[in-house]
Scaffold this active site. Structure first.
Site, PDB file in Angstrom:
ATOM      1  CE1 TYR A  29     -16.774  11.336 -16.172  1.00 29.73           C
ATOM      2  CE2 TYR A  29     -16.383  11.301 -13.817  1.00 29.73           C
ATOM      3  CZ  TYR A  29     -16.719  10.645 -14.980  1.00 29.73           C
ATOM      4  OH  TYR A  29     -16.984   9.310 -14.944  1.00 29.73           O
ATOM      5  CE  LYS A  68     -12.937   7.972 -18.455  1.00 29.63           C
ATOM      6  NZ  LYS A  68     -13.250   9.255 -17.830  1.00 29.63           N
ATOM      7  CG  ASP A  93     -10.091  16.219 -15.461  1.00 32.78           C
ATOM      8  OD1 ASP A  93      -9.452  15.687 -16.394  1.00 32.78           O
ATOM      9  OD2 ASP A  93     -11.009  15.653 -14.842  1.00 32.78           O
ATOM     10  NE  ARG A  98      -3.061   0.143   3.179  1.00 33.83           N
ATOM     11  CZ  ARG A  98      -2.423   0.439   4.332  1.00 33.83           C
ATOM     12  NH1 ARG A  98      -1.839   1.603   4.487  1.00 33.83           N
ATOM     13  NH2 ARG A  98      -2.387  -0.450   5.302  1.00 33.83           N
TER      14      ARG A  98
END
Ligand SMILES: *Cc1c(COP(=O)(O)O)cnc(C)c1O
Length: 381
Positions: free
Chosen positions: A117, A207, A182, A63
Site C-alpha cells: 500500500y 475496507k 496485510d 484510552r
C-alpha cells in the site's frame, strides 16, 4: 471455542454473551471514564493495563480499552484464528503501533516485500518512526534479515498489482522473525495468514471489514504476547478506535462472508471479460480470487477512470458499491517514480474494487467508459 462453522461464527462472534444480558444488539459504551471506588484495587489494575494486559473488566479510562471495541477485537481474533486482536483508529495507526513496538524491543530493521500500500511504502521508506527498511522480493526476504530485524512486512494479494506471495514459504524462511501480512484485500474469508505461519495479520478495517465506506479503523490479529506490546503502544500514543466504529465494524463482520463471496463472483466474471477486451493489455486477478481486479489499458487510464457513471471514481475499496482509481495518480502517488517502477506499478494500471451491483450493469459501465476513454479528453464535470 464454538463448534459452529466459520460463516456462522462471523455472524455470532463477539456477541455470545448478549442473550444472557437480555440484549440482542451489542451495546455501545461511550464512557471516557469509569468509576474507581476502590482506588487501591483500581491503581493495581491500571498498572496491569499499562503493561498491556486486559482483564476485560471496566477499563478505568477510555484510552485503555473499550467494551464495544473489545467485542470487535474478540470477533476478529476468532475469525483470523488468533489468540488476540488489538484495534486502532485506522490501518496506518495499526501499522505504526507494530513499528513502534518493534523499535521499543530494540529491533528497528524491517524487511519490506514490495509492492505494498502506498502509504505503508512511504512510512517504511521515510523512517519516521525510527525504523529502517530493506526492500526485497519474497524470495530474497530471508537473506535480507539482520540481527536488528524485528519484522517482515508483506501484502498478499498486494495493492495495487494483486501480486500473490506464498505466505507459508515466506514465514518458514524468515522464522523466527515474525511476518506481518496485510490481509486487507483477501480478508479472512479467503485467507487466514496466521494458519500459514504468519506472526501478525493487519487489516485496514476501513475496507472490507466495515464494508460500507462509512467507518475508519485498523486491527492487528496476533498472539497474546505481541498483543500486549501493541496495547502498551496504544495506551501511550492514543490511536484508539472509537466505540461507534467498533460497533460498526462488528456489524460489518456479520455480513463479511456473504459480501466477499458475492463481490468475488462478480469480480471473477468481470476479470474474465476484461481479459478479452481489446483495450486491456494486461489483467491482474489473483489465483486466490477476491473482489479486486486491476488491469493495464491502452486507453488513457485517467480518461477511463473519469468516464465511469455507475462506478465511483475514488480511492479506497471494499465497499458495497464499486470504486475505480488510477494508482499512479492517487493511492501510490506518494511513492517516487523509481519506487513505483520497482514495485511493478505501471502508469497504465487501473484498480477496480468490485461491489455488490449486478454484473451486467458494471460491465455496461466499464464498456461505455472504455469507449468514452478512447475518444479521450473526458473529465468529470
Ligand atoms: C487502506 C489500506 C491501508 C491503510 O489503512 P487506513 O485505514 O486507510 O489507515 C493499509 N493497507 C492496505 C492494503 C490498504 O488498502
Amino acid at each position: 471455542m464454538s463448534t459452529h462453522s466459520w460463516t456462522t461464527r462471523a455472524v455470532h462472534a463477539g456477541k455470545d454473551d448478549l442473550a444472557a444480558l437480555g440484549l440482542h444488539a451489542p451495546p455501545i459504551d461511550l464512557s471516557t471514564t469509569y468509576p474507581s471506588h476502590d482506588v487501591v484495587a483500581e491503581a493495581g489494575r491500571l498498572d496491569e493495563f499499562a503493561e498491556g494486559h486486559d482483564d476485560g473488566g471496566p477499563p478505568v479510562y477510555g484510552r485503555v480499552a473499550n467494551p464495544t471495541v473489545r467485542r470487535f477485537e474478540r470477533a476478529l481474533a476468532e475469525l483470523e484464528g488468533a489468540k488476540a486482536a488489538v484495534a486502532f483508529a485506522s490501518g496506518m495507526a495499526a501499522l505504526s503501533a507494530c513499528l513502534l513496538a518493534q523499535v521499543a524491543a530494540g529491533k528497528p530493521h524491517v524487511v519490506g516485500v514490495r509492492p505494498l500500500y502506498g502509504t505503508t511504502d512511504h512510512l517504511l521508506g521515510s523512517g519516521l518512526l525510527g525504523t529502517s527498511v530493506t526492500w526485497t522480493s519474497p524470495d530474497d526476504a530471508a537473506s535480507a534479515i539482520t540481527e536488528d530485524t524485528g519484522l517482515v512486512v508483506v501484502e498478499s494479494p498486494a495493492n495495487p498489482t494483486l501480486d500473490e506471495v506464498d505466505v507459508r514459504a515466506l514465514a518458514d524462511a524468515c522464522a523466527p522473525v515474525p511476518v506481518l501480512v496485510d490481509n486487507t484485500f483477501a480478508t479472512p474469508v479467503l485467507q487466514r495468514p496466521l494458519t500459514l505461519g504468519a506472526g501478525m495479520v493487519l487489516h485496514s478495517a476501513t475496507k472490507y471489514l466495515g464494508g460500507h465506506g462509512d467507518v475508519m479503523g485498523g486491527v492487528i490479529a496476533c498472539d497474546e504476547e505481541l498483543a500486549r506490546s501493541l496495547r502498551q503502544v496504544r495506551f501511550m500514543t492514543g490511536a484508539v478506535l472509537h466505540p461507534i466504529a467498533g460497533y460498526e465494524l462488528l456489524r460489518g463482520l456479520a455480513t463479511l462472508p456473504v459480501r466477499v463471496r458475492a463481490a468475488s463472483a462478480t469480480a471473477a466474471e468481470l476479470a474474465r471479460r476484461l481479459a478479452e477486451h481489446p483495450r486491456v493489455t494486461r489483467l491482474h486477478y489473483p489465483r486466490l480470487g477476491g473482489a479486486m481486479v486491476s488491469f493495464e489499458t491502452s486507453v488513457d487510464p485517467v480518461a477511463l477512470v473519469s468516464a465511469v457513471r455507475l462506478i465511483t471514481p475514488a480511492v479506497s475499496l471494499g465497499s458495497v458499491d464499486s470504486l475505480i482509481q488510477h494508482p499512479a495518480s492517487l493511492t501510490h502517488r506518494i511513492m517516487d517514480e523509481v519506487s513505483r517502477k520497482d514495485a511493478g506499478i505501471s502508469p497504465d494500471l487501473v484498480r477496480l474494487s468490485v461491489g455488490l451491483e449486478d454484473v451486467e450493469d458494471l460491465w455496461a459501465d466499464l464498456d461505455q467508459a472504455f469507449r468514452r476513454g478512447e475518444v479521450g479528453g473526458v473529465r468529470l464535470p
